[in-house]
Design a protein around this motif. Structure first.
Motif, PDB file in Angstrom:
ATOM      1  N   TYR A  31       9.462 106.767 117.647  1.00  0.00           N
ATOM      2  CA  TYR A  31      10.049 108.547 117.711  1.00  0.00           C
ATOM      3  C   TYR A  31       9.509 109.257 119.146  1.00  0.00           C
ATOM      4  O   TYR A  31       9.407 110.058 119.325  1.00  0.00           O
ATOM      5  N   TYR A  32       9.929 108.517 120.221  1.00  0.00           N
ATOM      6  CA  TYR A  32      10.119 108.624 121.373  1.00  0.00           C
ATOM      7  C   TYR A  32      11.088 109.014 122.007  1.00  0.00           C
ATOM      8  O   TYR A  32      12.289 108.101 121.392  1.00  0.00           O
ATOM      9  N   ALA A  33      11.102 109.623 123.351  1.00  0.00           N
ATOM     10  CA  ALA A  33      12.453 109.685 123.997  1.00  0.00           C
ATOM     11  C   ALA A  33      12.507 108.563 124.935  1.00  0.00           C
ATOM     12  O   ALA A  33      11.026 108.239 125.532  1.00  0.00           O
ATOM     13  N   ILE A  34      13.629 107.239 124.955  1.00  0.00           N
ATOM     14  CA  ILE A  34      13.319 106.506 125.606  1.00  0.00           C
ATOM     15  C   ILE A  34      14.331 106.721 126.702  1.00  0.00           C
ATOM     16  O   ILE A  34      15.294 107.109 127.444  1.00  0.00           O
ATOM     17  N   GLY A  35      14.091 106.284 128.221  1.00  0.00           N
ATOM     18  CA  GLY A  35      14.331 106.401 129.861  1.00  0.00           C
ATOM     19  C   GLY A  35      14.729 104.935 130.138  1.00  0.00           C
ATOM     20  O   GLY A  35      13.659 103.885 130.162  1.00  0.00           O
ATOM     21  N   TRP A  36      16.253 104.721 130.588  1.00  0.00           N
ATOM     22  CA  TRP A  36      15.809 103.217 131.553  1.00  0.00           C
ATOM     23  C   TRP A  36      16.088 103.716 132.692  1.00  0.00           C
ATOM     24  O   TRP A  36      16.758 104.960 132.973  1.00  0.00           O
ATOM     25  N   PHE A  37      15.116 103.915 134.157  1.00  0.00           N
ATOM     26  CA  PHE A  37      14.775 103.898 135.410  1.00  0.00           C
ATOM     27  C   PHE A  37      15.332 102.345 136.455  1.00  0.00           C
ATOM     28  O   PHE A  37      14.954 101.425 135.886  1.00  0.00           O
ATOM     29  N   ARG A  38      15.851 102.669 137.203  1.00  0.00           N
ATOM     30  CA  ARG A  38      15.287 101.575 138.436  1.00  0.00           C
ATOM     31  C   ARG A  38      15.035 102.016 139.489  1.00  0.00           C
ATOM     32  O   ARG A  38      15.348 102.813 139.776  1.00  0.00           O
ATOM     33  N   GLN A  39      14.715 100.919 140.292  1.00  0.00           N
ATOM     34  CA  GLN A  39      14.233 101.203 142.206  1.00  0.00           C
ATOM     35  C   GLN A  39      14.585  99.769 142.717  1.00  0.00           C
ATOM     36  O   GLN A  39      14.331  98.544 142.286  1.00  0.00           O
ATOM     37  N   ALA A  40      15.279 100.360 143.920  1.00  0.00           N
ATOM     38  CA  ALA A  40      15.967  99.127 144.504  1.00  0.00           C
ATOM     39  C   ALA A  40      14.932  99.142 145.990  1.00  0.00           C
ATOM     40  O   ALA A  40      13.841 100.065 146.028  1.00  0.00           O
ATOM     41  N   PRO A  41      15.166  98.367 146.088  1.00  0.00           N
ATOM     42  CA  PRO A  41      13.313  97.808 147.725  1.00  0.00           C
ATOM     43  C   PRO A  41      13.963  99.157 148.358  1.00  0.00           C
ATOM     44  O   PRO A  41      15.077  99.280 149.109  1.00  0.00           O
ATOM     45  N   GLY A  42      13.124  99.700 149.109  1.00  0.00           N
ATOM     46  CA  GLY A  42      13.476 100.693 150.126  1.00  0.00           C
ATOM     47  C   GLY A  42      13.432 102.475 149.239  1.00  0.00           C
ATOM     48  O   GLY A  42      13.639 103.041 150.027  1.00  0.00           O
ATOM     49  N   LYS A  43      13.930 102.286 148.040  1.00  0.00           N
ATOM     50  CA  LYS A  43      15.016 103.321 147.054  1.00  0.00           C
ATOM     51  C   LYS A  43      13.602 104.038 146.200  1.00  0.00           C
ATOM     52  O   LYS A  43      12.473 103.301 146.315  1.00  0.00           O
ATOM     53  N   GLU A  44      13.801 105.205 145.937  1.00  0.00           N
ATOM     54  CA  GLU A  44      13.252 106.208 144.748  1.00  0.00           C
ATOM     55  C   GLU A  44      13.345 105.316 144.002  1.00  0.00           C
ATOM     56  O   GLU A  44      15.013 104.926 143.849  1.00  0.00           O
ATOM     57  N   ARG A  45      12.668 105.909 142.759  1.00  0.00           N
ATOM     58  CA  ARG A  45      13.240 104.926 141.561  1.00  0.00           C
ATOM     59  C   ARG A  45      14.031 106.279 140.887  1.00  0.00           C
ATOM     60  O   ARG A  45      13.931 107.454 140.719  1.00  0.00           O
ATOM     61  N   GLU A  46      15.216 105.375 140.575  1.00  0.00           N
ATOM     62  CA  GLU A  46      16.162 106.526 140.075  1.00  0.00           C
ATOM     63  C   GLU A  46      16.405 106.204 138.291  1.00  0.00           C
ATOM     64  O   GLU A  46      16.409 105.546 137.594  1.00  0.00           O
ATOM     65  N   GLY A  47      16.721 107.480 137.440  1.00  0.00           N
ATOM     66  CA  GLY A  47      16.899 107.885 136.014  1.00  0.00           C
ATOM     67  C   GLY A  47      18.547 107.187 135.972  1.00  0.00           C
ATOM     68  O   GLY A  47      19.513 107.895 136.639  1.00  0.00           O
ATOM     69  N   VAL A  48      18.333 106.118 135.041  1.00  0.00           N
ATOM     70  CA  VAL A  48      20.020 105.849 135.362  1.00  0.00           C
ATOM     71  C   VAL A  48      21.109 106.043 133.645  1.00  0.00           C
ATOM     72  O   VAL A  48      21.773 106.448 133.578  1.00  0.00           O
ATOM     73  N   SER A  49      19.306 106.432 132.150  1.00  0.00           N
ATOM     74  CA  SER A  49      19.758 106.762 131.536  1.00  0.00           C
ATOM     75  C   SER A  49      18.668 107.172 130.357  1.00  0.00           C
ATOM     76  O   SER A  49      17.328 106.484 130.203  1.00  0.00           O
ATOM     77  N   CYS A  50      19.688 107.684 129.840  1.00  0.00           N
ATOM     78  CA  CYS A  50      18.089 107.771 128.132  1.00  0.00           C
ATOM     79  C   CYS A  50      18.399 108.232 127.191  1.00  0.00           C
ATOM     80  O   CYS A  50      19.680 108.867 127.259  1.00  0.00           O
ATOM     81  N   VAL A  51      18.178 108.508 126.378  1.00  0.00           N
ATOM     82  CA  VAL A  51      18.199 108.198 124.744  1.00  0.00           C
ATOM     83  C   VAL A  51      17.015 109.224 124.155  1.00  0.00           C
ATOM     84  O   VAL A  51      15.975 108.380 124.018  1.00  0.00           O
ATOM     85  N   THR A  57      22.076 111.406 124.129  1.00  0.00           N
ATOM     86  CA  THR A  57      22.534 109.965 125.672  1.00  0.00           C
ATOM     87  C   THR A  57      22.190 110.998 126.650  1.00  0.00           C
ATOM     88  O   THR A  57      23.025 112.580 126.072  1.00  0.00           O
ATOM     89  N   ASN A  58      22.096 109.981 127.880  1.00  0.00           N
ATOM     90  CA  ASN A  58      22.597 111.096 128.748  1.00  0.00           C
ATOM     91  C   ASN A  58      22.126 110.131 130.210  1.00  0.00           C
ATOM     92  O   ASN A  58      21.707 108.819 129.993  1.00  0.00           O
ATOM     93  N   TYR A  59      22.903 109.881 131.286  1.00  0.00           N
ATOM     94  CA  TYR A  59      23.640 108.808 131.915  1.00  0.00           C
ATOM     95  C   TYR A  59      23.839 109.509 133.152  1.00  0.00           C
ATOM     96  O   TYR A  59      24.288 110.571 133.949  1.00  0.00           O
ATOM     97  N   ALA A  60      23.180 108.682 134.526  1.00  0.00           N
ATOM     98  CA  ALA A  60      23.929 109.098 135.829  1.00  0.00           C
ATOM     99  C   ALA A  60      25.384 108.936 135.804  1.00  0.00           C
ATOM    100  O   ALA A  60      25.717 107.974 135.952  1.00  0.00           O
ATOM    101  N   ASP A  61      25.915 109.513 136.749  1.00  0.00           N
ATOM    102  CA  ASP A  61      26.954 109.647 137.876  1.00  0.00           C
ATOM    103  C   ASP A  61      27.391 108.873 137.740  1.00  0.00           C
ATOM    104  O   ASP A  61      28.341 107.942 137.711  1.00  0.00           O
ATOM    105  N   SER A  62      26.284 107.780 138.274  1.00  0.00           N
ATOM    106  CA  SER A  62      26.882 106.526 138.831  1.00  0.00           C
ATOM    107  C   SER A  62      27.137 105.286 137.999  1.00  0.00           C
ATOM    108  O   SER A  62      27.545 104.006 138.485  1.00  0.00           O
ATOM    109  N   VAL A  63      26.712 105.646 136.331  1.00  0.00           N
ATOM    110  CA  VAL A  63      27.036 104.589 135.494  1.00  0.00           C
ATOM    111  C   VAL A  63      27.628 105.098 134.361  1.00  0.00           C
ATOM    112  O   VAL A  63      27.838 104.190 133.576  1.00  0.00           O
ATOM    113  N   LYS A  64      27.880 105.887 134.357  1.00  0.00           N
ATOM    114  CA  LYS A  64      29.093 106.623 133.191  1.00  0.00           C
ATOM    115  C   LYS A  64      30.317 105.689 133.340  1.00  0.00           C
ATOM    116  O   LYS A  64      31.086 105.350 133.688  1.00  0.00           O
TER     117      LYS A  64
END
Length: 123
Positions: A31-51, A57-64
């Motif tokens: 029933y929900y849109a689900i996103g995967w995010f990642r956060q490395a030390p010292g960096k902002e949280r980044e949206g990786v992908s979502c459905v 679906t949607n993907y960050a360029d870095s992981v396409k």
């Protein structure tokens, strides 16, 4: 409060693969849109992908071409298959949910968050 369990993280060598899972026991993820995010030390949280709830679906360029997000509604689980992993993919990975037919790779769009699972890519 919606709660998730993320799993599947670990240590992998560059070029290797991992499959992350996001599941919930008390509500239906489809029933929900689900996103995967990642956060490395010292960096902002980044949206990786979502459905979205209807499967878009949607993907960050870095992981396409390397990552694939998918749903298994029968198991009430969303997966993130990660192939050809690179050291820069190492981070804590979070899944998040928000109601809706459209998904965004923007953290502020999500209401509910898991605790995260660590992914380390190193030789």
């Amino acid at each position: 409060q919606l709660q998730f369990v993320e799993s599947g993280g670990g240590l992998v060598q560059p070029g290797g693969s991992l499959r992350l899972s996001c599941t919930a026991s008390e509500f239906r993820l489809d029933y929900y849109a689900i996103g995967w995010f990642r956060q490395a030390p010292g960096k902002e949280r980044e949206g990786v992908s979502c459905v979205s709830s209807n499967g878009n679906t949607n993907y960050a360029d870095s992981v396409k071409g390397r990552f694939t997000i998918s749903r298994d509604n029968a198991k009430n689980t969303v997966y993130l298959q990660m192939n050809n992993l690179k050291p820069e993919d190492g981070a804590i990975y979070y899944c998040a949910a928000t109601p809706g037919f459209v998904c965004y790779r923007v953290a502020g769009a999500y209401n509910y968050w898991g605790q995260g699972t660590q992914v380390t890519v190193s030789s």
